[in-house]
Scaffold this motif. Sequence first.
Motif, PDB file in Angstrom:
ATOM      1  N   LYS A  60       0.833  -1.207   0.000  1.00 31.66           N
ATOM      2  CA  LYS A  60       0.000   0.000   0.000  1.00 31.66           C
ATOM      3  C   LYS A  60       0.866   1.255   0.000  1.00 31.66           C
ATOM      4  O   LYS A  60       0.571   2.218  -0.699  1.00 31.66           O
ATOM      5  CB  LYS A  60      -0.931   0.019   1.221  1.00 31.66           C
ATOM      6  CG  LYS A  60      -2.125  -0.886   1.115  1.00 31.66           C
ATOM      7  CD  LYS A  60      -3.009  -0.703   2.336  1.00 31.66           C
ATOM      8  CE  LYS A  60      -4.316  -1.421   2.158  1.00 31.66           C
ATOM      9  NZ  LYS A  60      -5.405  -0.769   2.883  1.00 31.66           N
ATOM     10  N   THR A  65      -1.356   4.137  -1.259  1.00 35.28           N
ATOM     11  CA  THR A  65      -2.758   3.930  -0.884  1.00 35.28           C
ATOM     12  C   THR A  65      -2.933   3.576   0.595  1.00 35.28           C
ATOM     13  O   THR A  65      -4.060   3.320   1.034  1.00 35.28           O
ATOM     14  CB  THR A  65      -3.403   2.817  -1.740  1.00 35.28           C
ATOM     15  OG1 THR A  65      -2.655   1.604  -1.550  1.00 35.28           O
ATOM     16  CG2 THR A  65      -3.420   3.195  -3.215  1.00 35.28           C
ATOM     17  N   ILE A  85      -6.870   3.496   4.502  1.00 39.32           N
ATOM     18  CA  ILE A  85      -7.174   4.016   3.169  1.00 39.32           C
ATOM     19  C   ILE A  85      -6.460   5.350   3.039  1.00 39.32           C
ATOM     20  O   ILE A  85      -6.476   6.168   3.972  1.00 39.32           O
ATOM     21  CB  ILE A  85      -8.700   4.209   2.991  1.00 39.32           C
ATOM     22  CG1 ILE A  85      -9.414   2.862   3.073  1.00 39.32           C
ATOM     23  CG2 ILE A  85      -9.007   4.940   1.680  1.00 39.32           C
ATOM     24  CD1 ILE A  85     -10.915   2.978   3.168  1.00 39.32           C
ATOM     25  N   ASP A  87      -6.406   7.978  -0.166  1.00 45.87           N
ATOM     26  CA  ASP A  87      -6.898   8.172  -1.533  1.00 45.87           C
ATOM     27  C   ASP A  87      -6.662   9.607  -1.984  1.00 45.87           C
ATOM     28  O   ASP A  87      -7.437  10.506  -1.656  1.00 45.87           O
ATOM     29  CB  ASP A  87      -8.382   7.814  -1.592  1.00 45.87           C
ATOM     30  CG  ASP A  87      -8.926   7.785  -3.005  1.00 45.87           C
ATOM     31  OD1 ASP A  87      -8.277   8.322  -3.932  1.00 45.87           O
ATOM     32  OD2 ASP A  87     -10.023   7.233  -3.191  1.00 45.87           O
ATOM     33  N   THR A  88      -5.587   9.804  -2.729  1.00 47.37           N
ATOM     34  CA  THR A  88      -5.250  11.153  -3.195  1.00 47.37           C
ATOM     35  C   THR A  88      -6.220  11.663  -4.252  1.00 47.37           C
ATOM     36  O   THR A  88      -6.284  12.870  -4.479  1.00 47.37           O
ATOM     37  CB  THR A  88      -3.812  11.199  -3.738  1.00 47.37           C
ATOM     38  OG1 THR A  88      -3.682  10.267  -4.808  1.00 47.37           O
ATOM     39  CG2 THR A  88      -2.804  10.887  -2.637  1.00 47.37           C
ATOM     40  N   SER A  89      -6.995  10.785  -4.884  1.00 47.41           N
ATOM     41  CA  SER A  89      -7.941  11.242  -5.917  1.00 47.41           C
ATOM     42  C   SER A  89      -9.096  12.034  -5.307  1.00 47.41           C
ATOM     43  O   SER A  89      -9.710  12.853  -5.988  1.00 47.41           O
ATOM     44  CB  SER A  89      -8.464  10.057  -6.739  1.00 47.41           C
ATOM     45  OG  SER A  89      -9.359   9.266  -5.977  1.00 47.41           O
ATOM     46  N   CYS A  93      -8.567  10.162   3.605  1.00 48.01           N
ATOM     47  CA  CYS A  93      -7.907   8.979   4.146  1.00 48.01           C
ATOM     48  C   CYS A  93      -8.630   8.541   5.417  1.00 48.01           C
ATOM     49  O   CYS A  93      -9.436   9.276   5.975  1.00 48.01           O
ATOM     50  CB  CYS A  93      -6.431   9.266   4.437  1.00 48.01           C
ATOM     51  SG  CYS A  93      -6.114  10.659   5.527  1.00 48.01           S
TER      52      CYS A  93
END
Length: 182
Positions: A60, A65, A85, A87-89, A93
């Motif tokens: 990860k 991620t 988690i 999640d840069t999109s 997190c």
Amino acid sequence: MFAISLGENAELRPLEPWQAEEFLEHVERAREYAGPYVPLTVIAKDLASARGVLQTYADKQASDTGRLYGIWLDGVLVGGVLFRIFDTSVDGCEIGVWLEPSAAGRGLVSKASRVLIDWAVDQRGMHRIEWLVSSRNDRSKATAARLGFTRDGVLRESFPWQGVRHDMEVWSVLAPEWRALR
């Protein structure tokens, strides 16, 4: 490797696959205390599965991620914090935490969580940090509240764990709120 002081002879350090034996020894001490709420303290049952948990988080980290860090007290691994988690999109997190009983009540989870959240907000631009917790886990809910998280709501019976369906509370802090708390 780096180590960040948490005070009182405590450090936050990366927790990696080569440390599987030490991780397994810690999990065996933490299992009864954290096991009802923290899956990785139950999943790691032997050296191979402990290494597998750590490898999952190494993968990860490599894919940006998730991340996993240990908390050491007087040179002994006693707990950890992680981004389950990352999640840069969506600039969001989820942070997770656990300890073994010998380390409880020292503020170590709060201190380590602050380090991770500061990094996520300041260095990585995360906007929303979540803390998901079983409604039955009063210690974790209290820590989230102390850190300044807001309880967003409850996901009723959303997490089946060890034969019990847990209501999961969603707590969050937004980057502007976090900055204001500092």
